[in-house]
Design an enzyme around this catalytic site. Structure first.
Site, PDB file in Angstrom:
ATOM      1  N   SER A  18       0.818  -1.216   0.000  1.00 39.29           N
ATOM      2  CA  SER A  18       0.000   0.000   0.000  1.00 39.29           C
ATOM      3  C   SER A  18       0.853   1.267   0.000  1.00 39.29           C
ATOM      4  O   SER A  18       1.762   1.419   0.815  1.00 39.29           O
ATOM      5  CB  SER A  18      -0.927   0.018   1.219  1.00 39.29           C
ATOM      6  OG  SER A  18      -1.629   1.249   1.253  1.00 39.29           O
ATOM      7  N   LYS A  69     -13.302  -5.511   5.610  1.00 34.96           N
ATOM      8  CA  LYS A  69     -14.409  -4.575   5.395  1.00 34.96           C
ATOM      9  C   LYS A  69     -15.728  -5.030   6.022  1.00 34.96           C
ATOM     10  O   LYS A  69     -16.407  -4.242   6.686  1.00 34.96           O
ATOM     11  CB  LYS A  69     -14.599  -4.314   3.901  1.00 34.96           C
ATOM     12  CG  LYS A  69     -13.461  -3.531   3.287  1.00 34.96           C
ATOM     13  CD  LYS A  69     -13.718  -3.272   1.814  1.00 34.96           C
ATOM     14  CE  LYS A  69     -12.690  -2.327   1.258  1.00 34.96           C
ATOM     15  NZ  LYS A  69     -13.093  -1.773  -0.028  1.00 34.96           N
ATOM     16  N   ASN A  90     -14.945   1.026   4.486  1.00 31.58           N
ATOM     17  CA  ASN A  90     -13.583   1.215   3.985  1.00 31.58           C
ATOM     18  C   ASN A  90     -12.872   2.358   4.703  1.00 31.58           C
ATOM     19  O   ASN A  90     -11.735   2.662   4.399  1.00 31.58           O
ATOM     20  CB  ASN A  90     -13.543   1.383   2.468  1.00 31.58           C
ATOM     21  CG  ASN A  90     -14.162   2.677   1.972  1.00 31.58           C
ATOM     22  OD1 ASN A  90     -14.833   3.386   2.718  1.00 31.58           O
ATOM     23  ND2 ASN A  90     -13.941   2.985   0.719  1.00 31.58           N
ATOM     24  N   ASP A 105     -17.058   3.319  -1.036  1.00 36.84           N
ATOM     25  CA  ASP A 105     -16.898   2.405  -2.176  1.00 36.84           C
ATOM     26  C   ASP A 105     -17.931   2.633  -3.282  1.00 36.84           C
ATOM     27  O   ASP A 105     -17.574   2.777  -4.446  1.00 36.84           O
ATOM     28  CB  ASP A 105     -16.974   0.950  -1.726  1.00 36.84           C
ATOM     29  CG  ASP A 105     -15.682   0.447  -1.116  1.00 36.84           C
ATOM     30  OD1 ASP A 105     -14.619   1.010  -1.407  1.00 36.84           O
ATOM     31  OD2 ASP A 105     -15.745  -0.535  -0.345  1.00 36.84           O
ATOM     32  N   ALA A 131     -17.871  -8.997  -5.927  1.00 38.03           N
ATOM     33  CA  ALA A 131     -18.725  -9.068  -4.749  1.00 38.03           C
ATOM     34  C   ALA A 131     -18.234  -8.151  -3.629  1.00 38.03           C
ATOM     35  O   ALA A 131     -18.654  -8.291  -2.497  1.00 38.03           O
ATOM     36  CB  ALA A 131     -18.784 -10.503  -4.248  1.00 38.03           C
TER      37      ALA A 131
END
Length: 142
Positions: A18, A69, A90, A105, A131
């Site tokens: 990240s 999440k 998130n 999201d 999904a």
């Protein structure tokens, strides 16, 4: 946290890749803020411990990625309307000892389609393959 005005981060697994902390700290420097951003590698099932760490270290906010999440949506003190609708978060925000779960999201997906592709989802039939949190969101509820 010693001397810092604020601590934020990103949590999930895997998380080493990240760039969020780098981006956050560049923004903090540009704004003259004495804040720090860290990575928190937390596997599925580690949500409760993450929330405890957030409170203990007074982490002001966390970006949340997979696989946490849905787990965290069920554990936080409060959910914003989008997160409640999606059953997924998130973002986490710590304020006055309470942790609120938020979700960007669905709106993020719609904004990306609108601005990057010039595509307006409203009144259209679409097929979303996936999904995740963005896939569960729909324009009717945004």
């Amino acid at each position: 946290m010693s001397g810092l005005d604020g601590l934020v981060g990103v949590a999930g697994h895997p998380i080493d890749h990240s760039l969020s902390p780098v981006l956050h700290e560049a923004a903090f420097a540009a704004l003259g803020l004495d804040w720090e951003s860290r990575r928190f590698d937390v596997e599925r099932g580690g949500g409760a411990a993450l929330l405890e760490t957030m409170r203990n270290l007074r982490i002001r906010g966390l970006s949340i990625t997979m696989p946490l999440k849905e787990e965290l949506a069920a554990l936080v003190d409060d959910l914003d309307p989008q997160a409640e609708l999606l059953g997924s978060v998130n973002c986490l925000v710590l304020e006055d000892g309470r942790i609120e779960g938020c979700s960007t999201d669905g709106l993020g997906l719609l904004d990306a389609l609108r601005h990057a592709q010039g595509f307006e989802v409203a009144a259209k039939h679409v097929l979303i393959v996936g999904a995740g949190g963005a896939a569960r969101a729909d324009d009717e509820h945004m």
